[in-house]
Design a protein around this motif. Sequence first.
Motif, PDB file in Angstrom:
ATOM      1  N   ASP A 116      17.002 -11.184   0.995  1.00 47.91           N
ATOM      2  CA  ASP A 116      15.616 -11.091   1.450  1.00 47.91           C
ATOM      3  C   ASP A 116      15.478 -11.646   2.864  1.00 47.91           C
ATOM      4  O   ASP A 116      14.845 -11.035   3.724  1.00 47.91           O
ATOM      5  CB  ASP A 116      14.700 -11.848   0.477  1.00 47.91           C
ATOM      6  CG  ASP A 116      13.247 -11.809   0.906  1.00 47.91           C
ATOM      7  OD1 ASP A 116      12.734 -10.702   1.136  1.00 47.91           O
ATOM      8  OD2 ASP A 116      12.630 -12.891   1.011  1.00 47.91           O
ATOM      9  N   ALA A 117      16.096 -12.802   3.104  1.00 47.89           N
ATOM     10  CA  ALA A 117      16.021 -13.420   4.436  1.00 47.89           C
ATOM     11  C   ALA A 117      16.702 -12.530   5.476  1.00 47.89           C
ATOM     12  O   ALA A 117      16.192 -12.379   6.594  1.00 47.89           O
ATOM     13  CB  ALA A 117      16.665 -14.804   4.414  1.00 47.89           C
ATOM     14  N   ALA A 118      17.822 -11.920   5.119  1.00 54.10           N
ATOM     15  CA  ALA A 118      18.531 -11.035   6.050  1.00 54.10           C
ATOM     16  C   ALA A 118      17.662  -9.819   6.388  1.00 54.10           C
ATOM     17  O   ALA A 118      17.594  -9.394   7.558  1.00 54.10           O
ATOM     18  CB  ALA A 118      19.859 -10.594   5.450  1.00 54.10           C
ATOM     19  N   ALA A 119      16.980  -9.277   5.388  1.00 47.36           N
ATOM     20  CA  ALA A 119      16.101  -8.125   5.626  1.00 47.36           C
ATOM     21  C   ALA A 119      14.944  -8.528   6.537  1.00 47.36           C
ATOM     22  O   ALA A 119      14.572  -7.775   7.458  1.00 47.36           O
ATOM     23  CB  ALA A 119      15.569  -7.594   4.296  1.00 47.36           C
ATOM     24  N   ARG A 120      14.376  -9.702   6.310  1.00 42.67           N
ATOM     25  CA  ARG A 120      13.283 -10.173   7.154  1.00 42.67           C
ATOM     26  C   ARG A 120      13.761 -10.455   8.574  1.00 42.67           C
ATOM     27  O   ARG A 120      13.037 -10.212   9.544  1.00 42.67           O
ATOM     28  CB  ARG A 120      12.625 -11.399   6.527  1.00 42.67           C
ATOM     29  CG  ARG A 120      11.848 -11.009   5.282  1.00 42.67           C
ATOM     30  CD  ARG A 120      11.138 -12.087   4.511  1.00 42.67           C
ATOM     31  NE  ARG A 120      10.947 -13.374   5.128  1.00 42.67           N
ATOM     32  CZ  ARG A 120      10.863 -14.506   4.440  1.00 42.67           C
ATOM     33  NH1 ARG A 120      10.945 -14.489   3.119  1.00 42.67           N
ATOM     34  NH2 ARG A 120      10.684 -15.651   5.046  1.00 42.67           N
ATOM     35  N   LEU A 121      14.997 -10.950   8.711  1.00 39.77           N
ATOM     36  CA  LEU A 121      15.564 -11.167  10.042  1.00 39.77           C
ATOM     37  C   LEU A 121      15.724  -9.846  10.785  1.00 39.77           C
ATOM     38  O   LEU A 121      15.415  -9.746  11.975  1.00 39.77           O
ATOM     39  CB  LEU A 121      16.921 -11.875   9.940  1.00 39.77           C
ATOM     40  CG  LEU A 121      16.894 -13.395   9.853  1.00 39.77           C
ATOM     41  CD1 LEU A 121      18.255 -13.948   9.479  1.00 39.77           C
ATOM     42  CD2 LEU A 121      16.427 -13.987  11.169  1.00 39.77           C
ATOM     43  N   GLU A 122      16.222  -8.847  10.094  1.00 39.95           N
ATOM     44  CA  GLU A 122      16.385  -7.524  10.715  1.00 39.95           C
ATOM     45  C   GLU A 122      15.035  -6.961  11.144  1.00 39.95           C
ATOM     46  O   GLU A 122      14.903  -6.384  12.224  1.00 39.95           O
ATOM     47  CB  GLU A 122      17.084  -6.560   9.751  1.00 39.95           C
ATOM     48  CG  GLU A 122      18.570  -6.797   9.615  1.00 39.95           C
ATOM     49  CD  GLU A 122      19.317  -6.721  10.943  1.00 39.95           C
ATOM     50  OE1 GLU A 122      19.099  -5.755  11.709  1.00 39.95           O
ATOM     51  OE2 GLU A 122      20.113  -7.626  11.227  1.00 39.95           O
ATOM     52  N   GLN A 123      14.043  -7.145  10.295  1.00 41.82           N
ATOM     53  CA  GLN A 123      12.690  -6.682  10.604  1.00 41.82           C
ATOM     54  C   GLN A 123      12.161  -7.396  11.850  1.00 41.82           C
ATOM     55  O   GLN A 123      11.574  -6.772  12.741  1.00 41.82           O
ATOM     56  CB  GLN A 123      11.789  -6.957   9.399  1.00 41.82           C
ATOM     57  CG  GLN A 123      10.479  -6.252   9.396  1.00 41.82           C
ATOM     58  CD  GLN A 123       9.722  -6.533   8.096  1.00 41.82           C
ATOM     59  OE1 GLN A 123       9.807  -7.628   7.529  1.00 41.82           O
ATOM     60  NE2 GLN A 123       8.982  -5.540   7.625  1.00 41.82           N
ATOM     61  N   GLY A 124      12.400  -8.694  11.927  1.00 41.26           N
ATOM     62  CA  GLY A 124      11.967  -9.480  13.085  1.00 41.26           C
ATOM     63  C   GLY A 124      12.683  -9.055  14.357  1.00 41.26           C
ATOM     64  O   GLY A 124      12.073  -8.971  15.426  1.00 41.26           O
ATOM     65  N   LYS A 125      13.987  -8.777  14.234  1.00 35.22           N
ATOM     66  CA  LYS A 125      14.741  -8.322  15.409  1.00 35.22           C
ATOM     67  C   LYS A 125      14.213  -6.984  15.906  1.00 35.22           C
ATOM     68  O   LYS A 125      14.118  -6.759  17.110  1.00 35.22           O
ATOM     69  CB  LYS A 125      16.234  -8.215  15.069  1.00 35.22           C
ATOM     70  CG  LYS A 125      16.917  -9.553  14.961  1.00 35.22           C
ATOM     71  CD  LYS A 125      18.375  -9.405  14.566  1.00 35.22           C
ATOM     72  CE  LYS A 125      18.999 -10.771  14.342  1.00 35.22           C
ATOM     73  NZ  LYS A 125      20.383 -10.675  13.869  1.00 35.22           N
ATOM     74  N   ALA A 126      13.856  -6.117  14.979  1.00 35.65           N
ATOM     75  CA  ALA A 126      13.296  -4.824  15.356  1.00 35.65           C
ATOM     76  C   ALA A 126      11.961  -5.025  16.083  1.00 35.65           C
ATOM     77  O   ALA A 126      11.683  -4.353  17.088  1.00 35.65           O
ATOM     78  CB  ALA A 126      13.105  -3.949  14.119  1.00 35.65           C
ATOM     79  N   GLN A 127      11.146  -5.967  15.597  1.00 33.99           N
ATOM     80  CA  GLN A 127       9.866  -6.247  16.253  1.00 33.99           C
ATOM     81  C   GLN A 127      10.088  -6.801  17.656  1.00 33.99           C
ATOM     82  O   GLN A 127       9.367  -6.449  18.588  1.00 33.99           O
ATOM     83  CB  GLN A 127       9.049  -7.252  15.427  1.00 33.99           C
ATOM     84  CG  GLN A 127       8.383  -6.663  14.214  1.00 33.99           C
ATOM     85  CD  GLN A 127       7.581  -7.716  13.451  1.00 33.99           C
ATOM     86  OE1 GLN A 127       8.008  -8.859  13.310  1.00 33.99           O
ATOM     87  NE2 GLN A 127       6.418  -7.311  12.957  1.00 33.99           N
ATOM     88  N   ILE A 128      11.080  -7.669  17.797  1.00 35.33           N
ATOM     89  CA  ILE A 128      11.381  -8.250  19.112  1.00 35.33           C
ATOM     90  C   ILE A 128      11.847  -7.156  20.070  1.00 35.33           C
ATOM     91  O   ILE A 128      11.412  -7.104  21.223  1.00 35.33           O
ATOM     92  CB  ILE A 128      12.424  -9.379  18.991  1.00 35.33           C
ATOM     93  CG1 ILE A 128      11.781 -10.605  18.339  1.00 35.33           C
ATOM     94  CG2 ILE A 128      12.992  -9.750  20.360  1.00 35.33           C
ATOM     95  CD1 ILE A 128      12.730 -11.723  18.009  1.00 35.33           C
ATOM     96  N   ASN A 129      12.721  -6.263  19.590  1.00 32.75           N
ATOM     97  CA  ASN A 129      13.185  -5.163  20.440  1.00 32.75           C
ATOM     98  C   ASN A 129      12.019  -4.274  20.862  1.00 32.75           C
ATOM     99  O   ASN A 129      11.932  -3.855  22.018  1.00 32.75           O
ATOM    100  CB  ASN A 129      14.253  -4.331  19.718  1.00 32.75           C
ATOM    101  CG  ASN A 129      15.580  -5.053  19.608  1.00 32.75           C
ATOM    102  OD1 ASN A 129      15.852  -5.971  20.372  1.00 32.75           O
ATOM    103  ND2 ASN A 129      16.398  -4.642  18.662  1.00 32.75           N
ATOM    104  N   GLN A 130      11.140  -4.003  19.911  1.00 35.05           N
ATOM    105  CA  GLN A 130       9.963  -3.182  20.196  1.00 35.05           C
ATOM    106  C   GLN A 130       9.093  -3.875  21.246  1.00 35.05           C
ATOM    107  O   GLN A 130       8.592  -3.236  22.182  1.00 35.05           O
ATOM    108  CB  GLN A 130       9.185  -2.976  18.891  1.00 35.05           C
ATOM    109  CG  GLN A 130       8.236  -1.837  18.888  1.00 35.05           C
ATOM    110  CD  GLN A 130       7.633  -1.654  17.496  1.00 35.05           C
ATOM    111  OE1 GLN A 130       7.367  -2.631  16.788  1.00 35.05           O
ATOM    112  NE2 GLN A 130       7.424  -0.406  17.106  1.00 35.05           N
ATOM    113  N   LEU A 131       8.938  -5.177  21.108  1.00 35.79           N
ATOM    114  CA  LEU A 131       8.145  -5.962  22.052  1.00 35.79           C
ATOM    115  C   LEU A 131       8.771  -5.925  23.442  1.00 35.79           C
ATOM    116  O   LEU A 131       8.078  -5.725  24.441  1.00 35.79           O
ATOM    117  CB  LEU A 131       8.023  -7.400  21.552  1.00 35.79           C
ATOM    118  CG  LEU A 131       7.345  -8.407  22.468  1.00 35.79           C
ATOM    119  CD1 LEU A 131       5.870  -8.028  22.643  1.00 35.79           C
ATOM    120  CD2 LEU A 131       7.469  -9.799  21.902  1.00 35.79           C
TER     121      LEU A 131
END
Length: 141
Positions: A116-131
């Motif tokens: 779950d934490a790994a999935a949330r980390l990936e989601q956060g990285k995607a948001q950072i890249n988008q930002l």
Amino acid sequence: MSEEQAEQLMQQMQMLENYFSDLSNREGTFLNIFREAIASIESIKSLSQKPESETLIPIGMGTYVPTKISSNSKIVLNIGAGIAVEKDFPSAINYLEARIKEIEIALQDTAAKKQDAAARLEQGKAQINQLMQSMSSPQSG
């Protein structure tokens, strides 16, 4: 996304990374306890087959004392909080097997939390890249 929101996202990512690291450490500890319990069961089974055997007892700094073990079918188990009890071999094995089942459950729970934490980390990285992309787009146009 504002600079404040970006900073908040970075803090959340850092917290998630720390959480993931903590879960990995816990998983390692559980695996070590699991291996130790398996080894203990194997040792008890081995002792029950040989009434007397020779072994080395560690006394510290890589120093060992040779000794003989005379198996009288009893073993002392530390059950926690500084309490130890004497049990016969089958009872000791049953106790350790029960502990192994508890450790397996804890390992499964930890693995699920890590996923779950790994999935949330990936989601956060995607948001950072988008930002990052959205911040660089207005400047180039």
